[in-house]
Design a protein around this motif. Sequence first.
Motif, short mmCIF file in Angstrom:
data_model
loop_
_atom_site.label_atom_id
_atom_site.label_comp_id
_atom_site.label_asym_id
_atom_site.label_seq_id
_atom_site.Cartn_x
_atom_site.Cartn_y
_atom_site.Cartn_z
N ARG B 220 4.10 -1.38 6.86
CA ARG B 220 4.48 -2.80 7.06
C ARG B 220 5.55 -2.91 6.02
O ARG B 220 6.25 -2.04 5.18
CB ARG B 220 3.18 -3.66 6.17
N GLU B 221 6.05 -4.22 6.33
CA GLU B 221 7.23 -4.80 5.33
C GLU B 221 6.73 -4.96 4.12
O GLU B 221 7.88 -4.81 3.04
CB GLU B 221 7.99 -5.90 6.10
N ALA B 222 5.71 -5.32 3.82
CA ALA B 222 5.14 -6.07 2.45
C ALA B 222 4.46 -5.08 1.46
O ALA B 222 3.95 -3.63 2.17
CB ALA B 222 3.93 -7.20 2.49
N VAL B 223 4.63 -5.06 0.16
CA VAL B 223 3.94 -4.19 -0.57
C VAL B 223 2.33 -4.24 -0.43
O VAL B 223 1.91 -5.47 -0.56
CB VAL B 223 4.60 -4.22 -1.94
N ALA B 224 1.50 -3.08 -0.51
CA ALA B 224 0.34 -3.45 -0.68
C ALA B 224 -0.18 -4.23 -1.81
O ALA B 224 0.34 -4.20 -2.91
CB ALA B 224 -0.40 -2.07 -0.49
N GLU B 225 -1.21 -5.07 -1.56
CA GLU B 225 -1.70 -5.90 -2.59
C GLU B 225 -2.08 -5.26 -4.09
O GLU B 225 -1.47 -5.85 -5.01
CB GLU B 225 -2.88 -6.81 -2.12
N PRO B 226 -2.64 -4.31 -4.02
CA PRO B 226 -3.01 -3.72 -5.57
C PRO B 226 -1.90 -3.18 -6.12
O PRO B 226 -1.59 -3.34 -7.41
CB PRO B 226 -4.06 -2.63 -5.09
N LEU B 227 -0.76 -2.72 -5.31
CA LEU B 227 0.53 -2.23 -5.74
C LEU B 227 1.11 -3.37 -6.48
O LEU B 227 1.94 -3.27 -7.59
CB LEU B 227 1.07 -1.30 -5.08
N GLN B 228 1.23 -4.69 -5.79
CA GLN B 228 2.07 -5.80 -6.18
C GLN B 228 1.14 -6.31 -7.54
O GLN B 228 2.36 -6.42 -8.43
CB GLN B 228 1.81 -6.71 -5.17
N ILE B 240 8.37 -2.40 -4.52
CA ILE B 240 9.08 -2.28 -3.40
C ILE B 240 8.14 -1.64 -2.16
O ILE B 240 7.21 -0.59 -2.57
CB ILE B 240 10.62 -1.45 -3.16
N ALA B 241 8.71 -1.86 -0.93
CA ALA B 241 7.75 -1.42 0.12
C ALA B 241 8.67 -0.24 0.64
O ALA B 241 9.93 -0.92 1.28
CB ALA B 241 7.37 -2.41 1.16
N ALA B 242 8.39 0.94 0.86
CA ALA B 242 8.95 2.01 1.79
C ALA B 242 8.36 2.07 3.17
O ALA B 242 7.38 2.60 2.88
CB ALA B 242 9.24 3.08 1.01
N ARG B 243 9.24 1.70 4.24
CA ARG B 243 8.22 1.72 5.36
C ARG B 243 8.25 3.38 5.99
O ARG B 243 9.40 3.54 6.40
CB ARG B 243 8.97 0.66 6.29
N GLN B 244 7.38 3.75 5.60
CA GLN B 244 7.16 4.98 6.41
C GLN B 244 5.72 5.58 6.24
O GLN B 244 4.95 5.02 5.63
CB GLN B 244 8.09 6.07 5.40
N GLU B 245 5.81 6.92 7.05
CA GLU B 245 4.43 7.40 6.82
C GLU B 245 4.20 8.08 5.63
O GLU B 245 4.85 8.30 4.91
CB GLU B 245 4.35 8.62 7.91
N PRO B 246 2.96 8.00 5.55
CA PRO B 246 2.29 8.68 4.02
C PRO B 246 3.13 10.19 4.08
O PRO B 246 2.76 10.97 5.06
CB PRO B 246 0.87 8.65 4.00
N VAL B 247 3.27 10.69 2.90
CA VAL B 247 3.78 12.17 2.86
C VAL B 247 2.68 13.10 2.10
O VAL B 247 2.77 14.11 2.14
CB VAL B 247 4.91 12.24 1.85
N TRP B 248 1.37 12.34 2.08
CA TRP B 248 0.56 13.51 1.38
C TRP B 248 -0.79 13.62 2.35
O TRP B 248 -1.79 14.20 1.60
CB TRP B 248 -0.33 12.58 0.08
#
Lengths: 84, 271
Positions: B220-228, B240-248
Amino acid sequence: MADDQLRQQLKEMIVERLFLDVDPAQIGDDEDLMESYEIDSVNLFEIVVGMEEQFEISFEDDDFSVDLFATVSSLADFVARKRG
Amino acid sequence: MIALDERPVTIDSSGHELHGVLHLPAEPAGRALVFCHPFAEEKKCAHRTMVETARACAGAGWAVLRFDLRGCGDSPGEFGQFDLDDWRADVAAALDRARREAGVEAVGLLGLRLGATLAAEVAEQRSDTACLVLWEPIVDGERYITQNLRRSMIKAMMTRHEGGGDAEGAAREAHALGEGTVDFDGYQVPERLREQIAAIDLLSSRAYAGPALVVSLTPREAVAEPLQRLAGVYPRGVAIAARQEPVWQRIGIIDAAPTIEATVDWLTQLD
């Protein structure tokens, strides 16, 4: 039976979370998701997390079955049941 | 071909000789970072991203020390033999080593998932942390454990399904490993470590006062709530939100450019 809006929300969530290059509206309600979109265990995990976050439901251990993740309709029925 | 100045190093952490790789910029710039890796299978999946990140940061003038915690990667010891206290000490030892190598007073910490959580905890205790970069840190330890158990259950369910077996039974078997020792995707996590992880509550920890970047890798375009919320805990925090697949989550090549570029941009602005 889950409603059309819920099924559409699920399709959009699946396309978004799995980064699928497909129009959500093109996913059939009863289309075999695993077969059509090569969904694997990593994708299923993403779908579970997405459903919990978006629909504010919680999966229990006994909920996990291959049949649940078979189609958008089965997922929508599950969400509707969880919501009561 | 880009000329890379990279060399293996050994980091002494309380007598444990940890394996590391030091990435050096073309010109000494007096800036250094330590990269704290994620846990178990997530580390394997994210390996290439960590290498690319270190090279990108070195290209932007930062010396970067990647290293393996005790019992992980190329470092000695058995997985499951160590706990979070040991690994916090390893991060601190890597920070000391990077400071000496780069000849600087303070070193930044960059971490992914559980590595980010370790970085955040060490930064709270050290006055020589120049900055903090947290990629999808584990904020809630209980939730992290639950998600890892689910991942194991789903994998077991799918494996049995593809083999024509009892998928639901496999899920129950996977969950049975939740007693005492837990199975993180094939890695057996002993009870003490499990309890330490479960106790993680980053939102209630003492906040690091320096510049902090929290990155949400998200569809999504928005930062996940717990990280915000976490970024809001830090006096100089930004999310910030980085729009991409998880790398892990998956072995293979994932394009991590959105996250790496956003991180390098932020680091560059600190100058």
